[in-house]
Design a protein around this motif. Structure first.
Motif, PDB file in Angstrom:
ATOM      1  N   GLN A  68      58.938  31.914  52.895  1.00 41.18           N
ATOM      2  CA  GLN A  68      58.065  32.358  51.817  1.00 41.18           C
ATOM      3  C   GLN A  68      58.820  33.211  50.705  1.00 41.18           C
ATOM      4  OE1 GLN A  68      54.710  34.024  54.083  1.00 41.18           O
ATOM      5  NE2 GLN A  68      53.917  32.083  54.435  1.00 41.18           N
ATOM      6  N   ARG A  69      59.771  33.694  51.269  1.00 43.84           N
ATOM      7  CA  ARG A  69      60.638  34.378  49.949  1.00 43.84           C
ATOM      8  C   ARG A  69      61.330  33.598  49.011  1.00 43.84           C
ATOM      9  NH1 ARG A  69      63.177  37.977  54.154  1.00 43.84           N
ATOM     10  NH2 ARG A  69      65.160  36.692  54.242  1.00 43.84           N
ATOM     11  N   TRP A  70      61.405  32.190  49.453  1.00 48.52           N
ATOM     12  CA  TRP A  70      61.758  31.182  48.237  1.00 48.52           C
ATOM     13  C   TRP A  70      60.747  31.088  47.463  1.00 48.52           C
ATOM     14  CZ3 TRP A  70      66.542  30.938  47.358  1.00 48.52           C
ATOM     15  CH2 TRP A  70      67.606  31.154  48.491  1.00 48.52           C
ATOM     16  N   GLY A 104      72.794  20.607  43.246  1.00 48.13           N
ATOM     17  CA  GLY A 104      71.819  20.573  44.321  1.00 48.13           C
ATOM     18  C   GLY A 104      72.390  20.959  45.730  1.00 48.13           C
ATOM     19  N   GLY A 105      73.481  21.504  45.619  1.00 53.50           N
ATOM     20  CA  GLY A 105      74.117  22.107  47.091  1.00 53.50           C
ATOM     21  C   GLY A 105      74.575  20.787  48.147  1.00 53.50           C
ATOM     22  N   LYS A 106      75.177  19.913  47.721  1.00 51.49           N
ATOM     23  CA  LYS A 106      75.112  18.728  48.573  1.00 51.49           C
ATOM     24  C   LYS A 106      76.212  19.132  49.425  1.00 51.49           C
ATOM     25  CE  LYS A 106      73.835  15.455  44.955  1.00 51.49           C
ATOM     26  NZ  LYS A 106      74.304  14.264  44.026  1.00 51.49           N
ATOM     27  N   LEU A 107      76.283  18.439  50.832  1.00 54.24           N
ATOM     28  CA  LEU A 107      77.206  18.370  51.573  1.00 54.24           C
ATOM     29  C   LEU A 107      78.551  17.904  51.230  1.00 54.24           C
ATOM     30  CD1 LEU A 107      75.522  17.866  54.889  1.00 54.24           C
ATOM     31  CD2 LEU A 107      76.284  19.952  54.453  1.00 54.24           C
ATOM     32  N   GLN A 108      79.649  18.489  51.706  1.00 57.79           N
ATOM     33  CA  GLN A 108      80.952  17.859  50.950  1.00 57.79           C
ATOM     34  C   GLN A 108      82.103  17.931  52.403  1.00 57.79           C
ATOM     35  OE1 GLN A 108      82.213  20.250  47.417  1.00 57.79           O
ATOM     36  NE2 GLN A 108      80.622  19.284  46.280  1.00 57.79           N
ATOM     37  N   ARG A 144      69.567  22.246  51.104  1.00 56.21           N
ATOM     38  CA  ARG A 144      69.500  23.189  49.885  1.00 56.21           C
ATOM     39  C   ARG A 144      69.364  24.786  50.193  1.00 56.21           C
ATOM     40  NH1 ARG A 144      68.708  20.721  44.862  1.00 56.21           N
ATOM     41  NH2 ARG A 144      68.957  18.626  45.343  1.00 56.21           N
ATOM     42  N   LEU A 145      68.390  24.924  51.250  1.00 55.35           N
ATOM     43  CA  LEU A 145      68.301  26.271  51.877  1.00 55.35           C
ATOM     44  C   LEU A 145      69.537  26.761  52.624  1.00 55.35           C
ATOM     45  CD1 LEU A 145      64.839  25.532  53.705  1.00 55.35           C
ATOM     46  CD2 LEU A 145      65.292  27.248  51.813  1.00 55.35           C
ATOM     47  N   LEU A 146      70.074  25.818  53.026  1.00 50.22           N
ATOM     48  CA  LEU A 146      71.616  26.460  53.920  1.00 50.22           C
ATOM     49  C   LEU A 146      72.658  26.597  52.787  1.00 50.22           C
ATOM     50  CD1 LEU A 146      71.838  24.156  56.957  1.00 50.22           C
ATOM     51  CD2 LEU A 146      70.966  26.467  56.939  1.00 50.22           C
ATOM     52  N   GLY A 147      72.793  25.828  51.797  1.00 51.24           N
ATOM     53  CA  GLY A 147      73.607  26.056  50.861  1.00 51.24           C
ATOM     54  C   GLY A 147      73.463  27.436  49.606  1.00 51.24           C
ATOM     55  N   SER A 148      72.080  27.830  49.899  1.00 39.98           N
ATOM     56  CA  SER A 148      71.930  28.968  49.285  1.00 39.98           C
ATOM     57  C   SER A 148      71.654  30.109  49.713  1.00 39.98           C
ATOM     58  CB  SER A 148      70.411  28.423  48.330  1.00 39.98           C
ATOM     59  OG  SER A 148      70.294  27.301  47.708  1.00 39.98           O
ATOM     60  N   ARG A 149      71.814  30.135  50.855  1.00 42.77           N
ATOM     61  CA  ARG A 149      71.541  31.533  51.898  1.00 42.77           C
ATOM     62  C   ARG A 149      72.922  32.657  51.394  1.00 42.77           C
ATOM     63  NH1 ARG A 149      70.458  30.038  58.193  1.00 42.77           N
ATOM     64  NH2 ARG A 149      67.909  30.396  57.811  1.00 42.77           N
ATOM     65  N   LEU A 189      65.208  24.855  44.451  1.00 45.90           N
ATOM     66  CA  LEU A 189      66.310  25.598  44.350  1.00 45.90           C
ATOM     67  C   LEU A 189      67.116  25.422  43.294  1.00 45.90           C
ATOM     68  CD1 LEU A 189      66.990  26.781  48.090  1.00 45.90           C
ATOM     69  CD2 LEU A 189      65.195  27.733  46.417  1.00 45.90           C
ATOM     70  N   ARG A 190      66.822  24.725  42.230  1.00 48.91           N
ATOM     71  CA  ARG A 190      67.452  24.406  41.044  1.00 48.91           C
ATOM     72  C   ARG A 190      67.775  25.488  40.336  1.00 48.91           C
ATOM     73  NH1 ARG A 190      69.564  19.230  40.445  1.00 48.91           N
ATOM     74  NH2 ARG A 190      70.327  19.880  38.414  1.00 48.91           N
ATOM     75  N   GLN A 191      68.753  26.053  39.812  1.00 55.96           N
ATOM     76  CA  GLN A 191      68.953  27.193  39.170  1.00 55.96           C
ATOM     77  C   GLN A 191      68.254  27.163  37.497  1.00 55.96           C
ATOM     78  OE1 GLN A 191      73.020  28.673  38.631  1.00 55.96           O
ATOM     79  NE2 GLN A 191      73.240  27.651  40.567  1.00 55.96           N
ATOM     80  N   ASN A 192      68.275  25.818  37.319  1.00 56.95           N
ATOM     81  CA  ASN A 192      67.619  25.775  35.935  1.00 56.95           C
ATOM     82  C   ASN A 192      66.245  25.004  35.692  1.00 56.95           C
ATOM     83  OD1 ASN A 192      68.164  23.162  36.541  1.00 56.95           O
ATOM     84  ND2 ASN A 192      70.030  22.720  35.217  1.00 56.95           N
ATOM     85  N   ASN A 193      65.508  25.304  37.071  1.00 59.17           N
ATOM     86  CA  ASN A 193      64.163  24.806  37.401  1.00 59.17           C
ATOM     87  C   ASN A 193      63.283  25.831  36.477  1.00 59.17           C
ATOM     88  OD1 ASN A 193      61.795  25.137  38.856  1.00 59.17           O
ATOM     89  ND2 ASN A 193      62.134  22.905  39.048  1.00 59.17           N
TER      90      ASN A 193
END
Length: 392
Positions: A68-70, A104-108, A144-149, A189-193
């Motif tokens: 909910q913080r997101w 989009g914080g894609k896995l790499q 996206r959640l994991l990549g943004s923590r 979670l897009r920065q420019n959204n």
């Protein structure tokens, strides 16, 4: 819904009075990220990094508080946590860290290769098309959640060093209106959204996020629609099968008493519901089809009332190419509908122009922050205009 290079939906352009016109601002940024290391220096382009671990670990389930913080209002999606658990198990099994980066914080990296094989295999085992769709959405959101923590601010979705929360001034939205930001997982979670600005300004109860393909979110939205009734649900989308109505067409015939019925003693919790489809222009068609499918289940017919907003030139074209000049971002679409409603005599006493200005102010702040960030990173603040043949 500011986008990166993709063309986006709800892109009607705006004609405002001078007090509501956008200030010319510059551009947009999206920095690659992964998880485990500290935030990189913003002096140069960032490269993929491993997960920033907290005490619970990067692969720990999403708690209700974190969710909910997101900006979410639903319970934590069960399938999102199931995907996170699968990712964590895979990480342990192959002894490789999850690494995220890019738009989009894609896995790499090596982990991405192994995870891609695993998630494709699981996708094929899902016989039901709706389950496949939900799995796709849950996986997008989980990554996206994991990549943004520990990297993005949970309120403004910007990197911590660029947080704009202190610059956004909250405002109350008239109780007769409620916005639903129906967002594609790739815009989460897009920065420019820009859709996120609506609940930053008005709060999550007045402007509610609904994630496309997340059953917990869609259930909340459609329960509200069924409770309000079809007459009080409008989609801001150019439905080409049925000519969309303008704001004046839709509401000018109503008396002041009719408009107040949205918040009368007998209908106190049933405002006018405006659905803003927040995704790329190509993704929006599928999203609108789902809206129509759900409308048919709710009311027996798939046609849902649509509103077309006034045309004009949007400053957003300088930052992000659109298919044509008559399309704009989610926040600008919300500004437009508020500004047009304000012009109706029956709505003129609700301060909708001030509420539109509050969103515009937040949009200007976002554009300034993104512009400053790009300049600091040595990146261009102009974008190549696409589809020039559509621009007159």
């Amino acid at each position: 819904m500011l986008g990166s290079a993709s063309n986006r939906v709800l892109t009607f352009t705006l004609q405002f009075s001078s007090s509501l016109k956008f200030s010319p601002k510059t551009h947009i940024d999206y920095r690659p990220r992964s998880l485990h290391s500290s935030i990189m220096s913003s002096a140069s382009r960032s490269s993929p990094r491993e997960a920033l671990l907290d005490d619970s670990g990067c692969g720990s389930p999403i708690t209700l508080e974190e969710w909910q913080r997101w900006g979410c209002v639903s319970p934590v999606p069960a399938m999102v946590n199931a995907v996170i658990q699968d990712l964590k198990l895979l990480e342990n099994n192959i002894d490789a860290h999850m690494v995220f980066g890019g738009n989009g914080g894609k896995l790499q990296g090596d982990f991405k290769i192994q995870e891609d094989k695993k998630h494709r295999a699981k996708y094929e085992t899902l016989a039901d098309s709706d389950k496949k769709f939900q799995f796709y959405s849950a996986r997008q959101i989980a990554c996206r959640l994991l990549g943004s923590r520990g990297y993005l601010c949970q309120k403004c979705w910007l990197p911590m060093e660029d947080c704009m929360c202190s610059k956004v001034k909250p405002s109350s939205l008239w109780h007769g209106i409620k916005f639903w930001v129906y967002m594609h997982p790739k815009d989460f979670l897009r920065q420019n959204n820009t859709g996120k600005l609506l609940w930053q300004v008005f709060g999550v109860q007045a402007a509610t996020l609904c994630l496309y393909g997340i059953s917990e979110d869609e259930e909340i939205m459609w329960n509200a629609f069924k409770d309000a009734g079809k007459a009080k649900v409008w989609c801001l989308y150019p439905n080409h099968n049925n000519a969309p109505k303008t704001v004046q067409d839709a509401f000018s015939h109503q008396s002041s008493a009719d408009m107040e019925c949205a918040y009368s003693l007998t209908n106190k919790d049933r405002p006018l519901n405006f659905v803003l489809i927040d995704g790329t222009w190509s993704n929006s068609a599928a999203m609108f089809r789902r809206v129509k499918e759900q409308a048919k289940l709710a009311w027996g017919e798939e046609d849902i009332p649509c509103i077309s907003l006034a045309t004009g030139a949007s400053a957003m074209h300088k930052l992000r190419p659109q298919p044509s000049w008559d399309r704009t971002c989610t926040a600008a679409a919300a500004i437009s509908v508020l500004a047009e409603l304000q012009l109706l005599p029956e709505c003129s006493t609700h301060g909708l122009d001030k509420q539109a200005e509050a969103v515009e102010d937040a949009l200007v702040v976002l554009l300034e922050v993104l512009t400053t960030r790009r300049l600091r990173m040595g990146r261009s603040i102009t974008r190549k205009v696409r589809h020039s043949r559509d621009i007159c």
